[in-house]
Motif scaffolding. Sequence first.
Motif, short mmCIF file in Angstrom:
data_model
loop_
_atom_site.label_atom_id
_atom_site.label_comp_id
_atom_site.label_asym_id
_atom_site.label_seq_id
_atom_site.Cartn_x
_atom_site.Cartn_y
_atom_site.Cartn_z
N MET A 1 1.15 3.74 -4.22
CA MET A 1 2.47 3.76 -3.62
C MET A 1 2.48 4.45 -2.26
SD MET A 1 4.71 2.10 -5.42
CE MET A 1 3.47 0.90 -5.83
N ARG A 2 1.43 5.23 -1.95
CA ARG A 2 1.38 5.87 -0.64
C ARG A 2 1.35 4.83 0.46
NH1 ARG A 2 -3.13 10.35 0.29
NH2 ARG A 2 -1.87 11.31 -1.35
N ALA A 3 0.66 3.72 0.21
CA ALA A 3 0.58 2.67 1.22
C ALA A 3 1.83 1.82 1.26
CB ALA A 3 -0.64 1.78 0.93
N ARG A 4 2.69 1.91 0.24
CA ARG A 4 3.91 1.12 0.19
C ARG A 4 5.11 2.01 -0.11
NH1 ARG A 4 3.69 -4.33 -0.44
NH2 ARG A 4 5.92 -4.09 0.01
N PRO A 5 5.50 2.86 0.84
CA PRO A 5 6.65 3.74 0.60
C PRO A 5 7.93 2.97 0.35
CG PRO A 5 6.03 3.75 2.92
CD PRO A 5 4.93 3.05 2.18
N ILE A 142 12.33 -3.08 -13.13
CA ILE A 142 12.24 -3.09 -11.68
C ILE A 142 11.01 -2.31 -11.22
CG2 ILE A 142 13.29 -2.13 -9.58
CD1 ILE A 142 14.46 -4.77 -10.28
N ALA A 143 10.73 -1.17 -11.87
CA ALA A 143 9.54 -0.39 -11.53
C ALA A 143 8.28 -1.21 -11.76
CB ALA A 143 9.50 0.90 -12.35
N CYS A 144 8.25 -1.96 -12.86
CA CYS A 144 7.10 -2.83 -13.13
C CYS A 144 7.00 -3.93 -12.09
CB CYS A 144 7.24 -3.44 -14.52
SG CYS A 144 7.12 -2.25 -15.88
N ALA A 145 8.14 -4.46 -11.66
CA ALA A 145 8.14 -5.50 -10.63
C ALA A 145 7.58 -4.96 -9.32
CB ALA A 145 9.55 -6.04 -10.43
N ALA A 146 7.86 -3.69 -9.03
CA ALA A 146 7.33 -3.07 -7.80
C ALA A 146 5.80 -3.02 -7.84
CB ALA A 146 7.90 -1.67 -7.63
N VAL A 147 5.25 -2.63 -8.99
CA VAL A 147 3.80 -2.59 -9.13
C VAL A 147 3.22 -4.01 -9.06
CG1 VAL A 147 1.88 -1.92 -10.62
CG2 VAL A 147 3.91 -0.47 -10.48
N ASN A 148 3.90 -4.93 -9.73
CA ASN A 148 3.44 -6.32 -9.70
C ASN A 148 3.44 -6.90 -8.29
OD1 ASN A 148 2.73 -6.83 -12.36
ND2 ASN A 148 4.82 -7.37 -12.97
N ALA A 149 4.42 -6.51 -7.48
CA ALA A 149 4.50 -7.02 -6.10
C ALA A 149 3.23 -6.68 -5.33
CB ALA A 149 5.72 -6.43 -5.40
N VAL A 150 2.64 -5.52 -5.63
CA VAL A 150 1.39 -5.13 -4.99
C VAL A 150 0.22 -5.91 -5.59
CG1 VAL A 150 -0.18 -3.21 -4.52
CG2 VAL A 150 2.30 -2.84 -4.44
N LEU A 151 0.19 -5.99 -6.92
CA LEU A 151 -0.90 -6.70 -7.59
C LEU A 151 -0.94 -8.17 -7.18
CD1 LEU A 151 -0.62 -5.27 -11.24
CD2 LEU A 151 -2.38 -4.75 -9.54
N TRP A 152 0.24 -8.76 -7.03
CA TRP A 152 0.32 -10.19 -6.71
C TRP A 152 0.28 -10.47 -5.22
CZ3 TRP A 152 5.10 -10.60 -10.37
CH2 TRP A 152 4.67 -10.54 -11.70
N GLN A 153 0.20 -9.40 -4.42
CA GLN A 153 0.10 -9.53 -2.96
C GLN A 153 1.25 -10.36 -2.38
OE1 GLN A 153 -3.99 -11.14 -3.13
NE2 GLN A 153 -4.69 -9.26 -2.10
N LEU A 154 2.47 -9.93 -2.71
CA LEU A 154 3.65 -10.61 -2.20
C LEU A 154 3.91 -10.28 -0.73
CD1 LEU A 154 6.18 -10.36 -5.17
CD2 LEU A 154 4.47 -12.12 -4.69
N GLY A 155 3.26 -9.24 -0.23
CA GLY A 155 3.43 -8.91 1.18
C GLY A 155 4.37 -7.74 1.40
N PRO A 156 4.64 -7.42 2.66
CA PRO A 156 5.39 -6.21 2.99
C PRO A 156 6.90 -6.33 2.88
CG PRO A 156 4.76 -7.33 5.01
CD PRO A 156 4.15 -8.12 3.88
N ASN A 157 7.41 -7.56 2.70
CA ASN A 157 8.87 -7.76 2.71
C ASN A 157 9.40 -8.00 1.30
OD1 ASN A 157 8.93 -7.68 5.63
ND2 ASN A 157 8.02 -9.72 5.57
#
Length: 219
Positions: A1-5, A142-157
């Motif tokens: 999460m440090r890389a994705r505040p 929603i917290a799980c979706a946040a982690v998944n967004a990184v795992l799935w490489q959805l990007g910065p937006n």
Amino acid sequence: MRARPDLLPAAWPLVQPWLGADPPDDATIDAARRVAHAALNARQLHLTGTLRRRDIDLFGPLLVKLRADGARLAAGQFYTPGHIADALTIGLMAGVEPGESVVDPAVGTGGLFRAAAQSLRAQHIDPASMLWIGGDVDEVAIACAAVNAVLWQLGPNVVLGVGDTLTDTWQTAAIAQRREVLHIAERLHAAAFAADVLGTVARLVDAASTERAAPNPRT
């Protein structure tokens, strides 16, 4: 999460036990250790450690198993299996252009986002070029979706918010919160950079002063 505040507020229910003011108790640490061992024994790294992580939502079935049927039905929560999500998004994502928004007001752990991202990749569109907006009444989902967004490489937006999509202005609040968090992170990064520069200058000055104060062996 440090890389994705920007995702930290959404992921906070999963992060807080480890970063909160009170450290986790021994029972929580032991439970986390046992879960980690179970994941390793089940060879989950073969999914999360490779690009195969884009093909599956591990959190969705996990929440289903952890919660009683009555609690899930009362909250109107239903897990959409991956193959069904894949079938649903094929038509929905047809003709989508980079820069458009993908919105799911009942995002859960993000299963439809995963399927949509895979559909985009099949069309040679980078999911990172899209704006992903998801909301749900369940802050843990929603917290799980946040982690998944990184795992799935959805990007910065990626914008994720907690709220009832029928009554709350969750989307406006989530966008505003993301903007504020990124602003704070930018200021902290600038402050850390300035501190690093000042520290380097101080070390160089100290080294120069020490060199000047050292006796000259030729005299």
